[in-house]
Scaffold this active site. Sequence first.
Site, PDB file in Angstrom:
ATOM      1  N   CYS A   1      17.091   5.653  55.880  1.00  0.00           N
ATOM      2  CA  CYS A   1      17.099   6.984  55.240  1.00  0.00           C
ATOM      3  C   CYS A   1      15.743   7.458  54.739  1.00  0.00           C
ATOM      4  CB  CYS A   1      18.142   7.062  54.128  1.00  0.00           C
ATOM      5  SG  CYS A   1      17.766   6.057  52.687  1.00  0.00           S
TER       6      CYS A   1
ATOM      7  N   CYS B   1      21.208   7.340  56.782  1.00  0.00           N
ATOM      8  CA  CYS B   1      20.871   5.915  56.776  1.00  0.00           C
ATOM      9  C   CYS B   1      20.932   5.279  58.166  1.00  0.00           C
ATOM     10  CB  CYS B   1      21.800   5.179  55.821  1.00  0.00           C
ATOM     11  SG  CYS B   1      21.646   5.784  54.128  1.00  0.00           S
TER      12      CYS B   1
ATOM     13  N   LYS C   1      28.524  -0.725  48.301  1.00  0.00           N
ATOM     14  CA  LYS C   1      27.637   0.359  47.896  1.00  0.00           C
ATOM     15  C   LYS C   1      28.420   1.658  47.947  1.00  0.00           C
ATOM     16  CE  LYS C   1      23.381   2.757  49.022  1.00  0.00           C
ATOM     17  NZ  LYS C   1      22.159   2.752  49.830  1.00  0.00           N
TER      18      LYS C   1
ATOM     19  N   ARG D   1      16.644   9.513  45.162  1.00  0.00           N
ATOM     20  CA  ARG D   1      16.462  10.363  46.351  1.00  0.00           C
ATOM     21  C   ARG D   1      15.289  11.303  46.156  1.00  0.00           C
ATOM     22  NH1 ARG D   1      22.816  11.256  47.897  1.00  0.00           N
ATOM     23  NH2 ARG D   1      23.222   9.019  48.207  1.00  0.00           N
TER      24      ARG D   1
ATOM     25  N   ARG E   1      26.729  11.220  52.140  1.00  0.00           N
ATOM     26  CA  ARG E   1      26.841   9.861  52.669  1.00  0.00           C
ATOM     27  C   ARG E   1      28.271   9.299  52.598  1.00  0.00           C
ATOM     28  NH1 ARG E   1      21.487   9.464  53.128  1.00  0.00           N
ATOM     29  NH2 ARG E   1      20.081   9.131  51.371  1.00  0.00           N
TER      30      ARG E   1
ATOM     31  N   GLU F   1      34.949  -5.416  51.825  1.00  0.00           N
ATOM     32  CA  GLU F   1      33.595  -5.226  52.360  1.00  0.00           C
ATOM     33  C   GLU F   1      32.760  -6.488  52.127  1.00  0.00           C
ATOM     34  OE1 GLU F   1      31.772  -3.301  54.071  1.00  0.00           O
ATOM     35  OE2 GLU F   1      32.457  -1.224  53.961  1.00  0.00           O
TER      36      GLU F   1
ATOM     37  N   LYS G   1      26.743  -1.975  43.863  1.00  0.00           N
ATOM     38  CA  LYS G   1      25.859  -0.879  43.492  1.00  0.00           C
ATOM     39  C   LYS G   1      26.614   0.430  43.458  1.00  0.00           C
ATOM     40  CE  LYS G   1      21.975   1.534  45.484  1.00  0.00           C
ATOM     41  NZ  LYS G   1      21.058   1.604  46.586  1.00  0.00           N
TER      42      LYS G   1
ATOM     43  N   SER H   1      18.904   4.132  39.830  1.00  0.00           N
ATOM     44  CA  SER H   1      17.984   5.121  39.250  1.00  0.00           C
ATOM     45  C   SER H   1      18.628   6.020  38.198  1.00  0.00           C
ATOM     46  CB  SER H   1      17.376   5.962  40.367  1.00  0.00           C
ATOM     47  OG  SER H   1      18.389   6.604  41.122  1.00  0.00           O
TER      48      SER H   1
ATOM     49  N   TYR I   1      15.028  -1.060  37.252  1.00  0.00           N
ATOM     50  CA  TYR I   1      13.725  -0.431  36.970  1.00  0.00           C
ATOM     51  C   TYR I   1      13.226  -0.807  35.575  1.00  0.00           C
ATOM     52  CZ  TYR I   1      15.266   2.089  41.067  1.00  0.00           C
ATOM     53  OH  TYR I   1      15.732   2.384  42.327  1.00  0.00           O
TER      54      TYR I   1
HETATM   55  C1  PBG Z   1      19.253   3.722  50.614  1.00  0.00           C
HETATM   56  C2  PBG Z   1      19.170   3.369  49.181  1.00  0.00           C
HETATM   57  C3  PBG Z   1      19.474   4.199  48.106  1.00  0.00           C
HETATM   58  C4  PBG Z   1      19.248   3.453  46.950  1.00  0.00           C
HETATM   59  C5  PBG Z   1      18.797   2.216  47.339  1.00  0.00           C
HETATM   60  N1  PBG Z   1      18.787   2.169  48.727  1.00  0.00           N
HETATM   61  C6  PBG Z   1      19.838   5.612  48.057  1.00  0.00           C
HETATM   62  C7  PBG Z   1      21.011   6.138  48.732  1.00  0.00           C
HETATM   63  O1  PBG Z   1      21.851   5.441  49.276  1.00  0.00           O
HETATM   64  O2  PBG Z   1      21.072   7.364  48.735  1.00  0.00           O
HETATM   65  C8  PBG Z   1      19.465   3.965  45.559  1.00  0.00           C
HETATM   66  C9  PBG Z   1      18.810   3.189  44.503  1.00  0.00           C
HETATM   67  C10 PBG Z   1      18.780   3.860  43.191  1.00  0.00           C
HETATM   68  O3  PBG Z   1      19.397   4.911  42.959  1.00  0.00           O
HETATM   69  O4  PBG Z   1      18.112   3.314  42.319  1.00  0.00           O
HETATM   70  N2  PBG Z   1      18.330   3.107  51.376  1.00  0.00           N
END
Ligand code: PBG
Length: 335
Positions: free
Chosen positions: A127, A135, A204, A214, A226, A242, A257, A283, A322
Amino acid sequence: MAFPQTRMRRLRASAGLRGLVRETDLRAGQLVLPMFVTEAGAPAAQGGREPIATMPGVDRLSLSAAVAEAREAAALGVAAVMLFGLPAEKDEQGSSAWDPEGVVQLATRAIKQAVPELLVITDVCLCEYTSHGHCGVLSAGPGAPRVDNDASLELLAQTAVSHARAGADLVAPSDMMDGRVRAIREQLDEEGFSETPILAYSAKFASAFYGPFREAADSAPAFGDRRGYQMDPANGREAVREALLDVQEGADMVLVKPALAYGDLISAVKRATRLPVAAYNVSGEYAMVKAAAAAGYVDEQATVLEILTSLRRAGAETIITYHAKDAARWLAEQT
Ligand code: PBG
């Protein structure tokens, strides 16, 4: 026996007693710091760092700033960094994802050379590299474009191998295509990387908590969303399925996640798989704490350590966050 014989407060009376019976520990060695490395190059005037507005305290890093950041994390005892790349150019296929001279490959080599004891984990996904921001690759057929599962597998496997070749200690597929763990395992084995472990983003979810990421990685999908490949936040049993599938396909570690709203699934996945589990404190979860702390609504240090401890209590061995550097610093000060 109940009250008055049983008095739960007896063991809470002093720091010594509380420490003696504490069930969960939190160490810097369990933490992973995600980093955004940019190929376009962050302004040298700012030391190769470009602040990310939605994630105060997190910057997009030039290669040399990434090495400095990795050094700092290692010095604080943080176990690993997880690398996300911002390529100079994107295309339909996401071809800079598997470029041997791509931004993550370069950063991995530089960090492993400068700080060999620090683990480097790479995010395996397309992505950040595709012009459309999805992705995987899109199917050519008529009608609404769709992310083509099987056509994406080979590209993801190629990406993982290029990371391993650059020196990644673990590869972490986050794309949510079916069968990607097996495809990556086979390709790694074929190309001489049978010792490289896979940390699978097994559960996820299609989450609102990825918003700041993003913006940081410039990876918002150009059309649609997504939900055709990431999971529905309403589904817990499916998350366990999963994870079990990823175990069958050869995952060495599994990941849940986001983290905060998914503690039930961290424990369920832990119980079902018996594998080491990682939780990704994403994030949006970081941004909420930073915003509330900046406004004076919560105490940042206490809030962060409580959150990270709760993820350990839920069953995660490893926490991707983070807050990793701050948390490591605070933990060192406490002892
Ligand atoms: C996709 C990916 C994402 C995150 C980690 N790997 C974003 C998504 O799926 O849109 C998000 C991590 C975060 O929000 O800290 N490669």
